[in-house]
Motif scaffolding. Sequence first.
Motif, PDB file in Angstrom:
ATOM      1  N   SER A  82       0.859  -1.177   0.000  1.00  0.00           N
ATOM      2  CA  SER A  82       0.000   0.000   0.000  1.00  0.00           C
ATOM      3  C   SER A  82       0.895   1.226   0.000  1.00  0.00           C
ATOM      4  O   SER A  82       1.995   1.190   0.541  1.00  0.00           O
ATOM      5  CB  SER A  82      -0.922  -0.006   1.219  1.00  0.00           C
ATOM      6  N   PRO A  83       0.428   2.304  -0.601  1.00  0.00           N
ATOM      7  CA  PRO A  83       1.276   3.506  -0.618  1.00  0.00           C
ATOM      8  C   PRO A  83       1.460   4.024   0.801  1.00  0.00           C
ATOM      9  O   PRO A  83       0.580   3.922   1.648  1.00  0.00           O
ATOM     10  CB  PRO A  83       0.474   4.498  -1.467  1.00  0.00           C
ATOM     11  N   ARG A  84       2.621   4.559   1.045  1.00  0.00           N
ATOM     12  CA  ARG A  84       2.916   5.091   2.375  1.00  0.00           C
ATOM     13  C   ARG A  84       2.157   6.411   2.564  1.00  0.00           C
ATOM     14  O   ARG A  84       2.140   7.247   1.677  1.00  0.00           O
ATOM     15  CB  ARG A  84       4.399   5.327   2.553  1.00  0.00           C
ATOM     16  N   ARG A  85       1.573   6.557   3.712  1.00  0.00           N
ATOM     17  CA  ARG A  85       0.839   7.784   4.019  1.00  0.00           C
ATOM     18  C   ARG A  85       1.676   8.630   4.970  1.00  0.00           C
ATOM     19  O   ARG A  85       2.286   8.114   5.881  1.00  0.00           O
ATOM     20  CB  ARG A  85      -0.502   7.458   4.674  1.00  0.00           C
ATOM     21  N   ARG A  86       1.615   9.902   4.747  1.00  0.00           N
ATOM     22  CA  ARG A  86       2.316  10.834   5.633  1.00  0.00           C
ATOM     23  C   ARG A  86       1.398  11.158   6.803  1.00  0.00           C
ATOM     24  O   ARG A  86       0.191  11.224   6.666  1.00  0.00           O
ATOM     25  CB  ARG A  86       2.700  12.102   4.910  1.00  0.00           C
ATOM     26  N   ALA A  87       2.007  11.391   7.918  1.00  0.00           N
ATOM     27  CA  ALA A  87       1.226  11.791   9.084  1.00  0.00           C
ATOM     28  C   ALA A  87       0.634  13.188   8.849  1.00  0.00           C
ATOM     29  O   ALA A  87       1.287  14.058   8.263  1.00  0.00           O
ATOM     30  CB  ALA A  87       2.106  11.802  10.323  1.00  0.00           C
ATOM     31  N   ALA A  88      -0.578  13.353   9.267  1.00  0.00           N
ATOM     32  CA  ALA A  88      -1.252  14.648   9.067  1.00  0.00           C
ATOM     33  C   ALA A  88      -0.629  15.712   9.955  1.00  0.00           C
ATOM     34  O   ALA A  88      -0.128  15.413  11.042  1.00  0.00           O
ATOM     35  CB  ALA A  88      -2.738  14.508   9.389  1.00  0.00           C
ATOM     36  N   LEU A  89      -0.667  16.939   9.482  1.00  0.00           N
ATOM     37  CA  LEU A  89      -0.149  18.050  10.268  1.00  0.00           C
ATOM     38  C   LEU A  89      -1.145  18.357  11.385  1.00  0.00           C
ATOM     39  O   LEU A  89      -2.357  18.190  11.226  1.00  0.00           O
ATOM     40  CB  LEU A  89       0.050  19.291   9.399  1.00  0.00           C
ATOM     41  N   PRO A  90      -0.676  18.838  12.507  1.00  0.00           N
ATOM     42  CA  PRO A  90      -1.594  19.187  13.586  1.00  0.00           C
ATOM     43  C   PRO A  90      -2.490  20.361  13.168  1.00  0.00           C
ATOM     44  O   PRO A  90      -2.072  21.197  12.375  1.00  0.00           O
ATOM     45  CB  PRO A  90      -0.691  19.564  14.744  1.00  0.00           C
TER      46      PRO A  90
END
Length: 93
Positions: A82-90
Motif C-alpha cells: 500500500s502507498p505510504r501515508r504521511r502523518a497529518a499536520l496538527p
Amino acid sequence: MVQIRVMTDDAELGEDVLAVLLPLLRSCTALRTGEPTRLGHRGGGLRAVLDVQLAGPPAVRVERVSQASPDRATAREGAVRSPRRRAALPPGG
C-alpha cells in the motif's frame, strides 16, 4: 619432537601391538606418524620408536545452500504494497 615407544621382552607381542597401533595413528587426521624405528634389545625383545607430530589445523570447506522458507515465500508472493501515508499536520499549524 614427540615419540611413542613400544618396548617389550616379547618381540612377537610387540610386533602385534605395532600392527594394531600404526593403522590407528595413521587414520587420525590430526596427527602425522613416521615409520617405526626398531632398536636393538639385549634380551631379543622389541624396542620401537615412532615420531608423532600434529598435522596442523584441518582444512574445512563449507558451502551454503540458500533455501527460502515456505512462510517467507508465501508472505512475499501474497503481499500487496500500500502507498505510504504521511502523518497529518496538527490542526492550526
